[in-house]
Motif scaffolding. Structure first.
Motif, PDB file in Angstrom:
ATOM      1  N   THR A 289       0.848  -1.127  -0.063  1.00 23.78           N
ATOM      2  CA  THR A 289       0.016  -0.122  -0.052  1.00 23.78           C
ATOM      3  C   THR A 289       0.900   1.214  -0.181  1.00 23.78           C
ATOM      4  O   THR A 289       1.643   1.371   0.862  1.00 23.78           O
ATOM      5  CB  THR A 289      -0.879   0.005   1.393  1.00 23.78           C
ATOM      6  N   VAL A 290       0.604   1.999  -0.875  1.00 31.09           N
ATOM      7  CA  VAL A 290       1.700   3.327  -1.082  1.00 31.09           C
ATOM      8  C   VAL A 290       0.899   4.375  -0.743  1.00 31.09           C
ATOM      9  O   VAL A 290      -0.329   4.772  -1.338  1.00 31.09           O
ATOM     10  CB  VAL A 290       2.019   3.286  -2.763  1.00 31.09           C
ATOM     11  N   HIS A 291       1.241   5.319  -0.038  1.00 31.08           N
ATOM     12  CA  HIS A 291       0.787   6.604   0.380  1.00 31.08           C
ATOM     13  C   HIS A 291       1.894   7.464  -0.307  1.00 31.08           C
ATOM     14  O   HIS A 291       2.918   7.333  -0.288  1.00 31.08           O
ATOM     15  CB  HIS A 291       0.880   6.913   1.910  1.00 31.08           C
ATOM     16  N   ARG A 292       1.134   8.849  -0.405  1.00 33.72           N
ATOM     17  CA  ARG A 292       1.928   9.924  -1.107  1.00 33.72           C
ATOM     18  C   ARG A 292       1.653  11.300  -0.359  1.00 33.72           C
ATOM     19  O   ARG A 292       0.667  11.546   0.056  1.00 33.72           O
ATOM     20  CB  ARG A 292       1.578  10.151  -2.371  1.00 33.72           C
ATOM     21  N   PRO A 293       2.764  11.932  -0.338  1.00 34.64           N
ATOM     22  CA  PRO A 293       2.779  13.500   0.423  1.00 34.64           C
ATOM     23  C   PRO A 293       1.878  14.363  -0.752  1.00 34.64           C
ATOM     24  O   PRO A 293       1.811  14.063  -1.640  1.00 34.64           O
ATOM     25  CB  PRO A 293       4.138  13.934   0.391  1.00 34.64           C
ATOM     26  N   LEU A 294       1.597  15.722  -0.249  1.00 37.10           N
ATOM     27  CA  LEU A 294       1.202  16.617  -0.811  1.00 37.10           C
ATOM     28  C   LEU A 294       2.192  17.157  -2.054  1.00 37.10           C
ATOM     29  O   LEU A 294       3.440  17.083  -1.584  1.00 37.10           O
ATOM     30  CB  LEU A 294       0.729  17.851  -0.154  1.00 37.10           C
ATOM     31  N   PRO A 295       2.017  17.263  -3.205  1.00 37.39           N
ATOM     32  CA  PRO A 295       2.967  17.824  -3.948  1.00 37.39           C
ATOM     33  C   PRO A 295       3.348  19.343  -3.761  1.00 37.39           C
ATOM     34  O   PRO A 295       2.361  20.058  -3.448  1.00 37.39           O
ATOM     35  CB  PRO A 295       2.369  17.759  -5.545  1.00 37.39           C
ATOM     36  N   LEU A 296       4.378  19.797  -3.880  1.00 36.97           N
ATOM     37  CA  LEU A 296       4.622  21.042  -3.719  1.00 36.97           C
ATOM     38  C   LEU A 296       4.357  21.739  -5.243  1.00 36.97           C
ATOM     39  O   LEU A 296       4.470  21.608  -6.006  1.00 36.97           O
ATOM     40  CB  LEU A 296       6.593  21.349  -3.704  1.00 36.97           C
TER      41      LEU A 296
END
Length: 380
Positions: free
Chosen positions: A89-96
């Motif tokens: 399961t992959v989580h991602r940060p907010l993009p800059l």
């Protein structure tokens, strides 16, 4: 979605993969030069601090070529897809945002960077998120891009801690180890002889990246190269009390340990060279140390020495990511390392990462494993 991660090798269930969106430039100031001096000391030394100040400014914004930024973004997105295809399961940060405003501290401003090398400013220990004190001004608020993911883990029961934040004035940094002619870590390098005083000076401050910590169940091996790091380790010891055993290693690297040494499974390390064994705690010297062949210069793109700023050495491909004790993600261009690991009966998953020398990280740097099946085991 409960946080549970004590090591880097037991079966991986959940992970955060960083974002390279809108990685447009590097702000070169004292904090940047100090952190990366091991690799940029031989590059354009006429631009190195303090000659930036002599040229009329204490910061230079170094623009990254658009093609490199776009290809980095493609490779990081492909890494996330690869991990998902392996059942993680992959989580991602907010993009800059592309038009992100500068960030500011007490007496300084900097252009922010995206949350790409997310291993650096966060340490996951079991069920606790620890945001570590950053050493580079442009990365001061980087973990805020991870807040939505961290908050979901916190709402599911995780502890969430932030180590004391440094003010990052010039006087905050321990310069002594760079001025020591006997150190071979980053030298030779131009000495930083003129740090500027500030009304906000508080003296040397703690700075410690999560990537300086090797996690082995209940044992933590921490690289310490100077006084800023030492203060950070003292804080960890007081905070963790008897939950973990902390072992210092002295100057294995300028900062991060994970391009020098990674644990692939209990009893097995991947190491840059066999001499690392002698730097380790005595009870870990009996482990097997796999040393790959020297990097093939032909595996790296050719850059312009006067336009493209390289932030890592050729050993960056040692920065692999284990999915379990038998499966390792490796840069597809690092054929020597792939052959070495396959000869050791690891299953290698080749993944593309073209511009790792320009952006200061590999697969381990780009990721933060949040759920693995292993517990707080005593591997020693």
């Amino acid at each position: 979605m409960r946080l549970h991660s004590y090591d880097d090798f037991t079966p991986l269930r959940e992970i955060i993969v960083g974002s390279a969106a809108n990685y447009l430039s590097h702000d070169r100031d004292i904090s940047f030069e100090l952190f990366h001096h091991e690799n940029i000391s031989g590059f354009r030394s006429d631009w190195a601090y303090p000659r930036l100040a002599q040229a009329g400014g204490r910061t230079e914004n170094w623009v990254i070529k658009q093609r490199y930024a776009e290809e980095l973004h493609e490779d990081v997105e492909a890494l996330a897809v690869c991990l998902a295809s392996l059942g993680v399961t992959v989580h991602r940060p907010l993009p800059l945002p592309p038009d992100a405003d500068p960030i500011a501290g007490l007496g300084w401003t900097a252009a922010p960077t995206p949350a790409l090398n997310i291993r650096d400013n966060t340490l996951i220990l079991g069920d606790e998120i620890i945001e570590t004190p950053p050493a580079i001004r442009s990365r001061y608020l980087e973990t805020r891009l991870l807040t939505p993911v961290f908050r979901r883990y916190w709402e599911a029961g995780a502890r969430w801690t932030t180590m004391p934040r440094p003010t990052l004035t010039d006087a905050s940094f321990d310069l002594s180890y760079m001025r020591d002619a006997s150190t071979t870590l980053g030298g030779p390098t131009e000495p930083i002889a003129d740090p500027q005083p500030s009304a906000y000076d508080v003296g040397l401050e703690m700075m410690l990246d999560g990537a300086q910590v090797l996690r082995l169940g209940r044992d933590l091996v921490v690289n310490v190269a100077q006084h800023n790091h030492e203060q950070g380790v003292h804080w960890l010891e007081r905070h963790l009390q008897d939950r973990y055993r902390i072992h210092r290693v002295w100057r294995m690297a300028d900062n991060h340990i994970d391009s020098m040494l990674l644990a692939l499974k209990p009893g097995v390390f991947l190491a840059r060279h066999d001499g690392i064994r002698d730097l380790m705690p005595e009870r870990l010297r009996s482990w097997r140390y796999i040393v790959p062949p020297e990097p093939d210069p032909g595996a790296f793109p050719v850059y312009d020495d006067y336009e493209d700023l390289m932030l890592t050495g050729p050993y960056i491909d040692l920065n692999v990511l284990s999915v379990d004790e038998n499966t390792v993600l490796v840069n597809e261009q690092c054929t020597g390392l792939i052959k070495t690991l396959e000869a050791e009966r690891f299953t290698v998953v080749p993944v593309r990462h073209r511009h790792r020398r320009l952006f200061g990280g590999g697969f381990h740097c780009f990721t933060l494993d949040t759920v693995r099946t292993g517990g707080r085991e005593d591997y020693l």
